[in-house]
Scaffold this motif. Structure first.
Motif, PDB file in Angstrom:
ATOM      1  N   ARG A  50     -12.793 -30.430 -17.309  1.00 26.44           N
ATOM      2  CA  ARG A  50     -12.915 -29.324 -18.257  1.00 26.44           C
ATOM      3  C   ARG A  50     -13.634 -28.147 -17.611  1.00 26.44           C
ATOM      4  NH1 ARG A  50     -14.690 -32.188 -21.970  1.00 26.44           N
ATOM      5  NH2 ARG A  50     -16.929 -31.930 -21.586  1.00 26.44           N
ATOM      6  N   ASP A  51     -14.714 -28.418 -16.880  1.00 21.62           N
ATOM      7  CA  ASP A  51     -15.447 -27.337 -16.217  1.00 21.62           C
ATOM      8  C   ASP A  51     -14.585 -26.628 -15.176  1.00 21.62           C
ATOM      9  OD1 ASP A  51     -17.709 -27.783 -17.714  1.00 21.62           O
ATOM     10  OD2 ASP A  51     -18.723 -28.998 -16.185  1.00 21.62           O
ATOM     11  N   CYS A  52     -13.661 -27.369 -14.582  1.00 21.84           N
ATOM     12  CA  CYS A  52     -12.777 -26.787 -13.560  1.00 21.84           C
ATOM     13  C   CYS A  52     -11.528 -26.159 -14.160  1.00 21.84           C
ATOM     14  CB  CYS A  52     -12.391 -27.849 -12.545  1.00 21.84           C
ATOM     15  SG  CYS A  52     -13.780 -28.468 -11.568  1.00 21.84           S
ATOM     16  N   GLY A  53     -11.411 -26.162 -15.483  1.00 21.46           N
ATOM     17  CA  GLY A  53     -10.235 -25.584 -16.122  1.00 21.46           C
ATOM     18  C   GLY A  53      -8.985 -26.409 -15.934  1.00 21.46           C
ATOM     19  N   LEU A  54      -9.150 -27.724 -15.802  1.00 13.59           N
ATOM     20  CA  LEU A  54      -8.025 -28.630 -15.576  1.00 13.59           C
ATOM     21  C   LEU A  54      -7.837 -29.544 -16.770  1.00 13.59           C
ATOM     22  CD1 LEU A  54      -8.934 -29.641 -11.922  1.00 13.59           C
ATOM     23  CD2 LEU A  54      -6.919 -28.290 -12.581  1.00 13.59           C
ATOM     24  N   ALA A  55      -6.587 -29.777 -17.138  1.00 16.34           N
ATOM     25  CA  ALA A  55      -6.287 -30.739 -18.196  1.00 16.34           C
ATOM     26  C   ALA A  55      -6.579 -32.151 -17.695  1.00 16.34           C
ATOM     27  CB  ALA A  55      -4.826 -30.619 -18.623  1.00 16.34           C
ATOM     28  N   PHE A  56      -6.949 -33.024 -18.598  1.00 13.27           N
ATOM     29  CA  PHE A  56      -7.225 -34.405 -18.197  1.00 13.27           C
ATOM     30  C   PHE A  56      -5.957 -35.054 -17.658  1.00 13.27           C
ATOM     31  CE2 PHE A  56      -7.193 -38.959 -19.221  1.00 13.27           C
ATOM     32  CZ  PHE A  56      -8.265 -39.356 -18.442  1.00 13.27           C
ATOM     33  N   ASP A  57      -6.114 -35.836 -16.587  1.00  6.90           N
ATOM     34  CA  ASP A  57      -5.019 -36.623 -16.027  1.00  6.90           C
ATOM     35  C   ASP A  57      -5.553 -38.012 -15.719  1.00  6.90           C
ATOM     36  OD1 ASP A  57      -3.196 -37.735 -13.778  1.00  6.90           O
ATOM     37  OD2 ASP A  57      -2.101 -35.992 -14.538  1.00  6.90           O
ATOM     38  N   PRO A  58      -4.889 -39.068 -16.184  1.00  5.54           N
ATOM     39  CA  PRO A  58      -5.398 -40.435 -15.968  1.00  5.54           C
ATOM     40  C   PRO A  58      -5.590 -40.797 -14.502  1.00  5.54           C
ATOM     41  CG  PRO A  58      -3.606 -40.429 -17.578  1.00  5.54           C
ATOM     42  CD  PRO A  58      -3.649 -39.056 -16.987  1.00  5.54           C
ATOM     43  N   ALA A  59      -4.869 -40.145 -13.588  1.00  6.59           N
ATOM     44  CA  ALA A  59      -5.009 -40.462 -12.164  1.00  6.59           C
ATOM     45  C   ALA A  59      -6.436 -40.222 -11.686  1.00  6.59           C
ATOM     46  CB  ALA A  59      -4.033 -39.632 -11.340  1.00  6.59           C
ATOM     47  N   CYS A  60      -7.142 -39.319 -12.352  1.00  8.92           N
ATOM     48  CA  CYS A  60      -8.509 -39.002 -11.928  1.00  8.92           C
ATOM     49  C   CYS A  60      -9.477 -40.142 -12.231  1.00  8.92           C
ATOM     50  CB  CYS A  60      -8.967 -37.719 -12.597  1.00  8.92           C
ATOM     51  SG  CYS A  60      -7.998 -36.270 -12.108  1.00  8.92           S
ATOM     52  N   LEU A  61      -9.069 -41.092 -13.087  1.00  7.11           N
ATOM     53  CA  LEU A  61      -9.916 -42.243 -13.378  1.00  7.11           C
ATOM     54  C   LEU A  61      -9.856 -43.292 -12.274  1.00  7.11           C
ATOM     55  CD1 LEU A  61      -9.136 -42.743 -17.186  1.00  7.11           C
ATOM     56  CD2 LEU A  61     -11.120 -41.615 -16.152  1.00  7.11           C
ATOM     57  N   ALA A  62      -8.900 -43.170 -11.367  1.00  2.00           N
ATOM     58  CA  ALA A  62      -8.752 -44.126 -10.260  1.00  2.00           C
ATOM     59  C   ALA A  62      -8.678 -43.366  -8.942  1.00  2.00           C
ATOM     60  CB  ALA A  62      -7.502 -44.984 -10.463  1.00  2.00           C
ATOM     61  N   PRO A  63      -9.738 -42.643  -8.583  1.00  2.00           N
ATOM     62  CA  PRO A  63      -9.682 -41.815  -7.373  1.00  2.00           C
ATOM     63  C   PRO A  63      -9.495 -42.620  -6.105  1.00  2.00           C
ATOM     64  CG  PRO A  63     -11.934 -41.960  -8.200  1.00  2.00           C
ATOM     65  CD  PRO A  63     -11.049 -42.564  -9.254  1.00  2.00           C
ATOM     66  N   HIS A  64      -9.829 -43.920  -6.135  1.00  2.00           N
ATOM     67  CA  HIS A  64      -9.697 -44.741  -4.924  1.00  2.00           C
ATOM     68  C   HIS A  64      -8.241 -44.923  -4.520  1.00  2.00           C
ATOM     69  CE1 HIS A  64      -9.388 -47.405  -8.386  1.00  2.00           C
ATOM     70  NE2 HIS A  64      -8.765 -48.291  -7.629  1.00  2.00           N
ATOM     71  N   ARG A  65      -7.322 -44.620  -5.427  1.00  2.39           N
ATOM     72  CA  ARG A  65      -5.899 -44.776  -5.112  1.00  2.39           C
ATOM     73  C   ARG A  65      -5.299 -43.540  -4.463  1.00  2.39           C
ATOM     74  NH1 ARG A  65      -4.401 -47.438 -10.983  1.00  2.39           N
ATOM     75  NH2 ARG A  65      -5.406 -49.471 -10.622  1.00  2.39           N
ATOM     76  N   ALA A  66      -6.054 -42.450  -4.424  1.00  2.00           N
ATOM     77  CA  ALA A  66      -5.546 -41.230  -3.787  1.00  2.00           C
ATOM     78  C   ALA A  66      -5.323 -41.474  -2.296  1.00  2.00           C
ATOM     79  CB  ALA A  66      -6.521 -40.078  -3.997  1.00  2.00           C
ATOM     80  N   THR A  67      -4.234 -40.935  -1.768  1.00  2.00           N
ATOM     81  CA  THR A  67      -3.850 -41.219  -0.377  1.00  2.00           C
ATOM     82  C   THR A  67      -4.244 -40.107   0.585  1.00  2.00           C
ATOM     83  OG1 THR A  67      -1.661 -40.260  -0.805  1.00  2.00           O
ATOM     84  CG2 THR A  67      -1.909 -42.642  -1.116  1.00  2.00           C
ATOM     85  N   ARG A  68      -5.023 -39.149   0.151  1.00  2.00           N
ATOM     86  CA  ARG A  68      -5.386 -38.020   1.001  1.00  2.00           C
ATOM     87  C   ARG A  68      -6.300 -38.459   2.145  1.00  2.00           C
ATOM     88  NH1 ARG A  68     -10.850 -36.362  -0.822  1.00  2.00           N
ATOM     89  NH2 ARG A  68     -10.665 -34.513   0.472  1.00  2.00           N
ATOM     90  N   SER A  69      -6.368 -37.606   3.150  1.00  2.00           N
ATOM     91  CA  SER A  69      -7.326 -37.813   4.233  1.00  2.00           C
ATOM     92  C   SER A  69      -8.724 -37.441   3.756  1.00  2.00           C
ATOM     93  CB  SER A  69      -6.948 -36.935   5.431  1.00  2.00           C
ATOM     94  OG  SER A  69      -7.956 -36.929   6.399  1.00  2.00           O
ATOM     95  N   VAL A  70      -9.717 -38.290   4.088  1.00  2.00           N
ATOM     96  CA  VAL A  70     -11.108 -38.023   3.733  1.00  2.00           C
ATOM     97  C   VAL A  70     -11.897 -37.980   5.030  1.00  2.00           C
ATOM     98  CG1 VAL A  70     -13.136 -38.782   2.446  1.00  2.00           C
ATOM     99  CG2 VAL A  70     -10.843 -39.189   1.518  1.00  2.00           C
ATOM    100  N   ARG A  71     -12.384 -36.784   5.395  1.00  2.00           N
ATOM    101  CA  ARG A  71     -12.974 -36.591   6.706  1.00  2.00           C
ATOM    102  C   ARG A  71     -14.497 -36.526   6.632  1.00  2.00           C
ATOM    103  NH1 ARG A  71      -9.207 -33.048   5.861  1.00  2.00           N
ATOM    104  NH2 ARG A  71     -10.516 -31.210   6.052  1.00  2.00           N
ATOM    105  N   THR A  72     -15.117 -37.493   5.952  1.00  2.00           N
ATOM    106  CA  THR A  72     -16.571 -37.555   5.894  1.00  2.00           C
ATOM    107  C   THR A  72     -17.010 -38.992   6.098  1.00  2.00           C
ATOM    108  OG1 THR A  72     -16.884 -38.062   3.540  1.00  2.00           O
ATOM    109  CG2 THR A  72     -16.448 -35.766   4.097  1.00  2.00           C
TER     110      THR A  72
END
Length: 525
Positions: free
Chosen positions: A467-489
């Motif tokens: 909500r603070d980011c002006g984004l509609a809720f999406d259920p995918a955000c409840l399971a961020p561990h499934r995101a396939t992006r590169s994480v460089r930290t």
């Protein structure tokens, strides 16, 4: 000794002059080296190799723009020379010309795919800009061509870890350690795969390597951190504390961080940003989401949640905001933030558009993107003028957990506040004070989100974040561990685990951390 085929066509006396110039550079006499290499270029104006050696000298003496000119002269004589293209990529990279550098390395790989160095340079720089899959391909080519090329093995391990391929990553780090058991970068990489603890055999090997007298300081620091993490994982907290203390003590000796300039910066930044001109375009930057705060405060997890949203690209730690402000400082001849009060609305609009231009490729697939460079909090005060449409998410974790996690983590950029407990407390106080001030000045765009609240009750916290980011809720955000992006930290493995509470680690150290608790008392209250 066999003749160098690259010198074919040169008179013997010219070859001797080039070799003498190379020796002079190796022996620390660049002025004499340049005299000899310029002489060789005059003696053989139609041959590219003396020019290539001259360009190497110019790079060595930090004259990359001249090296580019010299290499282009050489390429005019030998347009399909892979090594010249590879060296041109190195010179372009030194000038900050990232796209041109990648083009040169790609061309070198096309012209001579059997050479490992262009593949290595290509992979390293693709990884730096976040193109992890392509980086893995290039680094796999480099390691196949040169299995003993230690940096390529380590960087391939890093890239595989960032892609979430942790078993393959660990195998590359293990191969690097087979080549060099005291390779601090490989030990750091293995230790950062926090979901797979190092074992007793690793402990014995680490302790043995730390006894060596021929270690570089960098390797000793990295292995000390790895040993500390290993001891903690096995519940040996006094040994862990001692290992972290030794590693950080050595690093602080090498690169001392000074509190006074930092505290002065915070004062100047708060004063300079108190009054800024209204923006020309209030919507400028509305596609950017800055995730800021202390290292180890959960920022990677918050970014991972946002990146799981179908409208958001997780770009990671982008240097572009700092670069734009640094370039403006150079243009004005004043350090930031001393020129901030003199900047007009048109200046801020120009700088905001420069930032958006530099980051445009992160919006090729999605309309919004995140930028979570750890130093961006220092510039949050100017964003309401420079990128007034952007959202700033400040992440905050319990001070003791943040401080101790920083102390345990080896950071690449030095000098760093995390090498000393007193410095960590100073930095936490400065960051929280500055962000509280800037949040009060721009409450519609700067939002505070707490790590512990997210883990204890994920769905309401995630809905609030979106909500603070002006984004509609999406259920995918409840399971961020499934995101396939590169994480460089350093949190690449952790954010690929399901959300869970109970991540506090400092409490296990008990009275060992009493000095840190005392330093943090103003924040803990």
């Amino acid at each position: 000794m066999a003749a160098d085929p690259r010198m074919a066509g040169l008179a013997p006396e010219v070859v001797a002059t080039v070799h003498a110039g190379a020796r002079a550079l190796r022996d620390g006499d660049p002025r004499h080296a340049e005299t000899l290499l310029q002489q060789a270029c005059r003696q053989a104006p139609g041959h590219p190799e003396p020019l290539r050696y001259l360009a190497i000298l110019q790079l060595h003496t930090r004259r990359a723009p001249q090296a580019i000119d010299t290499l282009q002269r050489a390429l005019a004589l030998a347009a399909d020379d892979a090594l010249l293209h590879s060296d041109l990529g190195t010179a372009a990279s030194a000038c900050g010309q990232a796209d041109a550098a990648l083009d040169s390395w790609r061309r070198a790989c096309e012209l001579d795919p059997a050479q490992p160095t262009p593949w290595f340079n290509l992979g390293r720089n693709l990884q730096q800009r976040g193109d992890t899959d392509a980086a893995i391909d290039a680094l796999e080519r480099a390691t196949a061509l040169a299995p003993t090329l230690l940096p390529a093995q380590v960087l391939l391990g890093d890239a595989l870890a960032h892609a979430g391929r942790f078993d393959a990553s660990a195998a590359r780090y293990r191969e690097a350690l087979r080549l060099h058991p005291a390779c601090g970068d490989a030990w750091r990489g293995l230790s950062n795969i926090k979901t797979v603890p190092l074992g007793d055999d690793d402990a014995a090997l680490l302790r043995a390597q730390l006894q060596r007298r021929d270690l570089t300081a960098a390797d000793r620091v990295a292995m000390g951190h790895a040993l500390g993490k290993l001891e903690e994982d096995h519940g040996r907290y006094e040994a862990a504390y001692a290992a972290f203390q030794a590693a950080n003590g050595l690093q602080k000796q090498l690169t001392p961080w000074r509190a006074q300039p930092f505290e002065r910066y915070v004062e100047e930044a708060l004063a300079a940003t108190a009054h800024l001109p209204p923006p020309l375009d209030p919507a400028l930057g509305q596609d950017a989401i800055f995730v800021v705060g202390l290292p180890r405060s959960g920022s990677t997890l918050f970014e991972q949640i946002l990146a799981a949203h179908p409208l958001v690209e997780g770009a990671g730690e982008l240097p572009d905001l700092g670069i734009v402000l640094q370039q403006e400082s150079l243009r004005r001849g004043l350090p930031y933030p001393q020129w901030v009060a003199d900047a007009t609305a048109a200046d801020w609009d120009r700088l905001g558009r420069q930032y958006l231009g530099r980051t445009a490729h992160w919006r090729n697939q999605h309309p919004r993107f995140t930028d979570k460079h750890p130093d961006n909090w220092k510039h949050a005060g100017v964003l309401r003028a420079m990128l007034p449409g952007a959202v700033v998410v400040e992440t905050r974790r319990a001070p003791l957990e943040t401080a101790w996690s920083c102390y345990k983590q080896q950071f690449y950029a030095q000098p760093h506040f995390a090498n000393d407990l007193t410095d960590i407390a100073c930095y936490l106080r400065g960051c929280e004070r500055a962000m509280a001030t800037w949040r009060a000045r721009d409450p519609g765009h700067i939002f505070l989100h707490r790590y512990e609240s997210l883990l204890e009750n994920p769905e309401p916290a995630i809905r609030g974040l979106l909500r603070d980011c002006g984004l509609a809720f999406d259920p995918a955000c409840l399971a961020p561990h499934r995101a396939t992006r590169s994480v460089r930290t350093a949190s690449a493995a952790q954010v690929r685990q399901p959300l869970r509470a109970g991540t506090a680690r400092a409490v296990a150290y008990g009275s060992l951390l009493d000095p840190l608790v005392s330093l943090l008392a103003p924040l803990l209250s």
